[in-house]
Design a protein around this motif. Structure first.
Motif, PDB file in Angstrom:
ATOM      1  N   ALA A  51       0.816  -1.210   0.000  1.00 54.62           N
ATOM      2  CA  ALA A  51       0.000   0.000   0.000  1.00 54.62           C
ATOM      3  C   ALA A  51       0.846   1.254   0.000  1.00 54.62           C
ATOM      4  CB  ALA A  51      -0.929   0.012   1.214  1.00 54.62           C
ATOM      5  N   ALA A  52       2.069   1.164   0.494  1.00 59.09           N
ATOM      6  CA  ALA A  52       2.945   2.336   0.535  1.00 59.09           C
ATOM      7  C   ALA A  52       3.628   2.522  -0.811  1.00 59.09           C
ATOM      8  CB  ALA A  52       3.988   2.163   1.631  1.00 59.09           C
ATOM      9  N   PRO A  53       3.805   3.757  -1.261  1.00 58.73           N
ATOM     10  CA  PRO A  53       4.458   3.989  -2.555  1.00 58.73           C
ATOM     11  C   PRO A  53       5.920   3.590  -2.503  1.00 58.73           C
ATOM     12  CG  PRO A  53       4.129   6.059  -1.380  1.00 58.73           C
ATOM     13  CD  PRO A  53       3.427   4.998  -0.599  1.00 58.73           C
ATOM     14  N   PRO A  54       6.515   3.169  -3.614  1.00 60.88           N
ATOM     15  CA  PRO A  54       7.938   2.826  -3.626  1.00 60.88           C
ATOM     16  C   PRO A  54       8.793   4.028  -3.260  1.00 60.88           C
ATOM     17  CG  PRO A  54       6.840   2.064  -5.617  1.00 60.88           C
ATOM     18  CD  PRO A  54       5.870   2.941  -4.905  1.00 60.88           C
ATOM     19  N   ASP A  55       9.946   3.747  -2.710  1.00 60.10           N
ATOM     20  CA  ASP A  55      10.831   4.807  -2.255  1.00 60.10           C
ATOM     21  C   ASP A  55      11.814   5.192  -3.357  1.00 60.10           C
ATOM     22  OD1 ASP A  55       9.653   4.733   0.263  1.00 60.10           O
ATOM     23  OD2 ASP A  55      11.013   3.142   0.949  1.00 60.10           O
ATOM     24  N   GLY A  56      12.340   6.413  -3.247  1.00 63.31           N
ATOM     25  CA  GLY A  56      13.421   6.854  -4.102  1.00 63.31           C
ATOM     26  C   GLY A  56      12.981   7.242  -5.495  1.00 63.31           C
ATOM     27  N   ALA A  57      13.989   7.559  -6.324  1.00 64.00           N
ATOM     28  CA  ALA A  57      13.728   7.988  -7.693  1.00 64.00           C
ATOM     29  C   ALA A  57      13.098   6.880  -8.525  1.00 64.00           C
ATOM     30  CB  ALA A  57      15.039   8.453  -8.344  1.00 64.00           C
ATOM     31  N   SER A  58      13.493   5.626  -8.266  1.00 66.77           N
ATOM     32  CA  SER A  58      12.906   4.514  -9.016  1.00 66.77           C
ATOM     33  C   SER A  58      11.407   4.409  -8.757  1.00 66.77           C
ATOM     34  CB  SER A  58      13.601   3.202  -8.639  1.00 66.77           C
ATOM     35  OG  SER A  58      13.463   2.955  -7.238  1.00 66.77           O
ATOM     36  N   GLY A  59      10.984   4.704  -7.526  1.00 72.32           N
ATOM     37  CA  GLY A  59       9.563   4.686  -7.217  1.00 72.32           C
ATOM     38  C   GLY A  59       8.806   5.756  -7.969  1.00 72.32           C
ATOM     39  N   VAL A  60       9.387   6.941  -8.076  1.00 73.53           N
ATOM     40  CA  VAL A  60       8.744   8.023  -8.819  1.00 73.53           C
ATOM     41  C   VAL A  60       8.616   7.658 -10.297  1.00 73.53           C
ATOM     42  CG1 VAL A  60       8.937  10.443  -9.499  1.00 73.53           C
ATOM     43  CG2 VAL A  60       9.572   9.746  -7.187  1.00 73.53           C
ATOM     44  N   LEU A  61       9.706   7.124 -10.859  1.00 73.89           N
ATOM     45  CA  LEU A  61       9.667   6.729 -12.270  1.00 73.89           C
ATOM     46  C   LEU A  61       8.646   5.632 -12.506  1.00 73.89           C
ATOM     47  CD1 LEU A  61      13.490   6.743 -13.117  1.00 73.89           C
ATOM     48  CD2 LEU A  61      11.776   8.459 -13.714  1.00 73.89           C
ATOM     49  N   LEU A  62       8.551   4.666 -11.582  1.00 74.83           N
ATOM     50  CA  LEU A  62       7.567   3.597 -11.719  1.00 74.83           C
ATOM     51  C   LEU A  62       6.148   4.149 -11.680  1.00 74.83           C
ATOM     52  CD1 LEU A  62       6.878   0.600 -11.905  1.00 74.83           C
ATOM     53  CD2 LEU A  62       7.041   0.485  -9.397  1.00 74.83           C
ATOM     54  N   ALA A  63       5.895   5.090 -10.766  1.00 74.39           N
ATOM     55  CA  ALA A  63       4.561   5.681 -10.669  1.00 74.39           C
ATOM     56  C   ALA A  63       4.203   6.454 -11.939  1.00 74.39           C
ATOM     57  CB  ALA A  63       4.487   6.593  -9.443  1.00 74.39           C
ATOM     58  N   LEU A 106       1.139   5.664 -14.665  1.00 75.31           N
ATOM     59  CA  LEU A 106       0.173   6.695 -15.051  1.00 75.31           C
ATOM     60  C   LEU A 106       0.195   6.936 -16.561  1.00 75.31           C
ATOM     61  CD1 LEU A 106       0.626   9.320 -12.190  1.00 75.31           C
ATOM     62  CD2 LEU A 106      -1.164   7.600 -12.431  1.00 75.31           C
ATOM     63  N   LEU A 107       1.388   6.937 -17.154  1.00 74.22           N
ATOM     64  CA  LEU A 107       1.486   7.136 -18.603  1.00 74.22           C
ATOM     65  C   LEU A 107       0.847   5.980 -19.357  1.00 74.22           C
ATOM     66  CD1 LEU A 107       5.089   8.615 -18.995  1.00 74.22           C
ATOM     67  CD2 LEU A 107       2.920   9.806 -19.261  1.00 74.22           C
ATOM     68  N   LEU A 108       1.085   4.752 -18.886  1.00 72.61           N
ATOM     69  CA  LEU A 108       0.447   3.601 -19.534  1.00 72.61           C
ATOM     70  C   LEU A 108      -1.065   3.671 -19.403  1.00 72.61           C
ATOM     71  CD1 LEU A 108       2.859   0.715 -18.445  1.00 72.61           C
ATOM     72  CD2 LEU A 108       2.653   1.762 -20.705  1.00 72.61           C
ATOM     73  N   LEU A 109      -1.538   4.126 -18.250  1.00 72.02           N
ATOM     74  CA  LEU A 109      -2.977   4.266 -18.045  1.00 72.02           C
ATOM     75  C   LEU A 109      -3.564   5.312 -18.986  1.00 72.02           C
ATOM     76  CD1 LEU A 109      -5.407   3.382 -16.354  1.00 72.02           C
ATOM     77  CD2 LEU A 109      -4.789   5.108 -14.673  1.00 72.02           C
ATOM     78  N   LEU A 110      -2.900   6.459 -19.099  1.00 73.24           N
ATOM     79  CA  LEU A 110      -3.371   7.504 -20.003  1.00 73.24           C
ATOM     80  C   LEU A 110      -3.287   7.071 -21.457  1.00 73.24           C
ATOM     81  CD1 LEU A 110      -1.844  10.729 -18.400  1.00 73.24           C
ATOM     82  CD2 LEU A 110      -4.258  10.162 -18.582  1.00 73.24           C
ATOM     83  N   GLY A 111      -2.144   6.455 -21.831  1.00 72.25           N
ATOM     84  CA  GLY A 111      -1.988   6.000 -23.208  1.00 72.25           C
ATOM     85  C   GLY A 111      -2.997   4.941 -23.588  1.00 72.25           C
ATOM     86  N   GLY A 112      -3.258   3.996 -22.677  1.00 74.09           N
ATOM     87  CA  GLY A 112      -4.261   2.973 -22.965  1.00 74.09           C
ATOM     88  C   GLY A 112      -5.647   3.556 -23.115  1.00 74.09           C
ATOM     89  N   ALA A 113      -6.004   4.519 -22.243  1.00 69.35           N
ATOM     90  CA  ALA A 113      -7.317   5.156 -22.354  1.00 69.35           C
ATOM     91  C   ALA A 113      -7.452   5.921 -23.662  1.00 69.35           C
ATOM     92  CB  ALA A 113      -7.547   6.085 -21.166  1.00 69.35           C
ATOM     93  N   LEU A 137       1.112  18.189 -20.095  1.00 68.82           N
ATOM     94  CA  LEU A 137       2.443  17.971 -20.665  1.00 68.82           C
ATOM     95  C   LEU A 137       2.340  17.245 -21.999  1.00 68.82           C
ATOM     96  CD1 LEU A 137       5.542  18.131 -20.217  1.00 68.82           C
ATOM     97  CD2 LEU A 137       5.390  15.880 -19.156  1.00 68.82           C
ATOM     98  N   ALA A 138       1.478  16.231 -22.047  1.00 68.64           N
ATOM     99  CA  ALA A 138       1.317  15.480 -23.289  1.00 68.64           C
ATOM    100  C   ALA A 138       0.659  16.321 -24.372  1.00 68.64           C
ATOM    101  CB  ALA A 138       0.488  14.219 -23.023  1.00 68.64           C
TER     102      ALA A 138
END
Length: 474
Positions: A13-25, A29-36, A94-95
């Motif tokens: 339930a907790a978000p991933p830590d560090g820069a890798s967590g931000v990139l993963l999030a 979100l980009l995959l969700l937007l692109g798929g929609a 941004l897109a």
């Protein structure tokens, strides 16, 4: 003896830590937007095939609906992603306003997209058309421009198979693009029947655009001596001269007005700040009137003093000087304000100690003020150079459309789209929208790509020379 099955580990339930967590999030979100967006595009295409009059905005409705359904499902798979949903508006903007224009610019740079090859129906050569009862054959009343159907439709093959015929109703509000199976005489056989409810009244061709590879870049570099290099050299000279003049004027005025013993300094600051506070559209138009050769107050004043009228906006050299002077008027208040702000960070004890040691005012400026201002002014000067390298506004408002056409006075041996004061960005605009450029959007996109790489290269050189990379490593 009883065996226990291993229980499933709860989803994190907790978000991933560090820069890798931000990139993963961001990736999720980009995959969700692109798929929609992809599903919305497919659904809108299916709707348009059944209901030709369906508005194109349906893609947004479908994409939003898919997004609303997919967000809870995504949250079940990745419970921590709900903490990042606030990024959705930023990613959408941004897109829409950054990524999409960049993709379209790169795409158009390798096409022949222009006013004549726009990908839209050609309304100038419409002709009456009659649809057969089986709704698969269209007979044209005449062939505009003479010749045969292959020439009129600009077919790629002799049979026109796979090409497009544009059908329109009486009001011509919703054109229908129909794929051609074959042509014969004035008759066009379609690959699929026209949907019911669409009453064909007229037909026309599609002014499609094609990919031409590096043809636009070859055209630009083929006439580099008459357009690209002169405009590029002037762009560099303009940006460098503007930065030097504005910085010197702002530095001198800032040091003078920071003097706490100067009476009425706040009044002087306010008056000198006004050129920056007034919108550039108003200021530049005012200067265009003041510098008018026949009626401008500048030449009227010079005449009273016994001087001949100066062709400020007509002669190529004087037009460039005029642009630099007007840009100095617009830019020095910013440099002055930056100087005053930077001076406020210098400790007054340094000046007091220097005064006790017998240092003059000029020595204090030379040995204390200027060295300490260097660190603050380096990023300001670099950003000012990059801004003025693409300073479209002052050139367009002061000299575009004036005597000699776009970009100020023409120069012998130069392209008509490259005036005396045109920067690279203005030259690209003239190609895209100017009458002399013939609305050549593809060539303008190629110019934009060249500008990007030139700006990138110059910025890297500036950063390297200023030691920005070394400071960042520290």
């Amino acid at each position: 003896m009883t065996a226990t099955l291993p229980s499933k580990s709860p989803r994190r339930a907790a978000p991933p830590d560090g820069a890798s967590g931000v990139l993963l999030a961001v990736l999720v979100l980009l995959l969700l937007l692109g798929g929609a967006a992809l599903i919305g595009w497919l659904l809108s295409g299916l709707t348009a095939s059944v209901f030709p009059k369906a508005p194109p905005a349906l893609i947004l409705v479908y994409a939003l609906g898919v997004l609303l359904l997919a967000m809870p499902l995504t949250a079940r798979l990745f419970p921590w992603i709900t903490n990042w949903y606030y990024l959705f508006p930023a990613l959408v903007f941004l897109a829409a306003f950054t990524v999409l224009p960049i993709i379209m610019t790169v795409n158009y740079a390798f096409t022949n997209y222009s006013g004549q090859n726009s990908g839209n129906p050609d309304s100038a050569v419409r002709t009456d058309a009659k649809l057969s009862p089986d709704r698969r054959t269209v007979t044209l009343a005449e062939i505009p421009e003479g010749g045969n159907l292959q020439t009129y439709l600009k077919c790629k093959a002799a049979t026109c198979a796979g090409d497009t015929l544009v059908l329109l109703e009486e009001d011509a509000a919703n054109p229908l693009r129909a794929q051609i199976a074959s042509v014969q005489g004035r008759t066009v056989t379609l690959a699929a029947p026209v949907p019911q409810g669409f009453d064909v009244a007229t037909a026309t061709r599609l002014n499609r655009y094609d990919y031409v590879g590096l043809a636009n870049f070859r055209e630009i570099f083929a006439k580099a001596s008459s357009a690209l290099w002169p405009v590029f050299v002037w762009t560099v000279v303009f940006a460098f001269s503007t930065v030097v003049l504005n910085a010197l004027a702002g530095l001198i005025l800032g040091i003078l007005l920071y003097n706490k013993r100067l009476k009425g300094r706040n009044i002087y600051r306010t008056l000198l700040f006004l050129p920056w506070a007034i919108p550039a559209v108003i200021s530049v138009q005012m200067w265009a009137a003041l510098l008018n050769q026949q009626f401008g107050i500048v030449n009227k004043t010079l005449g009273l003093l016994g001087f001949a009228a100066v062709p400020w906006l007509i002669d190529p050299l004087w037009a460039k000087i005029s642009v630099l002077l007007v840009n100095l008027w617009l830019g020095f208040p910013y440099m002055m304000t930056a100087t005053i702000s930077a001076l406020g960070t210098i400790n007054d004890d340094l000046y007091e100690a220097a005064s006790i040691d017998g240092a003059s005012r000029w020595q204090q400026i030379q040995n204390i003020t200027l060295p300490l201002l260097r660190q603050s002014f380096t990023p300001i000067l670099l950003s000012a150079f990059a801004f003025n390298f693409n300073n479209f506004t002052v050139i367009y408002l002061l000299t575009a459309g004036g005597p000699g056409g776009p970009g100020g006075p023409p120069v012998a041996g130069h392209e008509s789209t490259a005036g005396a004061t045109d920067l690279l960005i203005n030259w690209g605009y003239n190609n895209a929208f100017g009458a002399a450029g013939g609305q050549n959007y593809a060539l303008a996109s190629a110019v934009a790509l060249i500008i990007f790489f030139l700006t990138l290269g110059i910025s890297l050189v500036n950063f390297k020379a200023a030691g920005v990379f070394e400071e960042a490593r520290k």
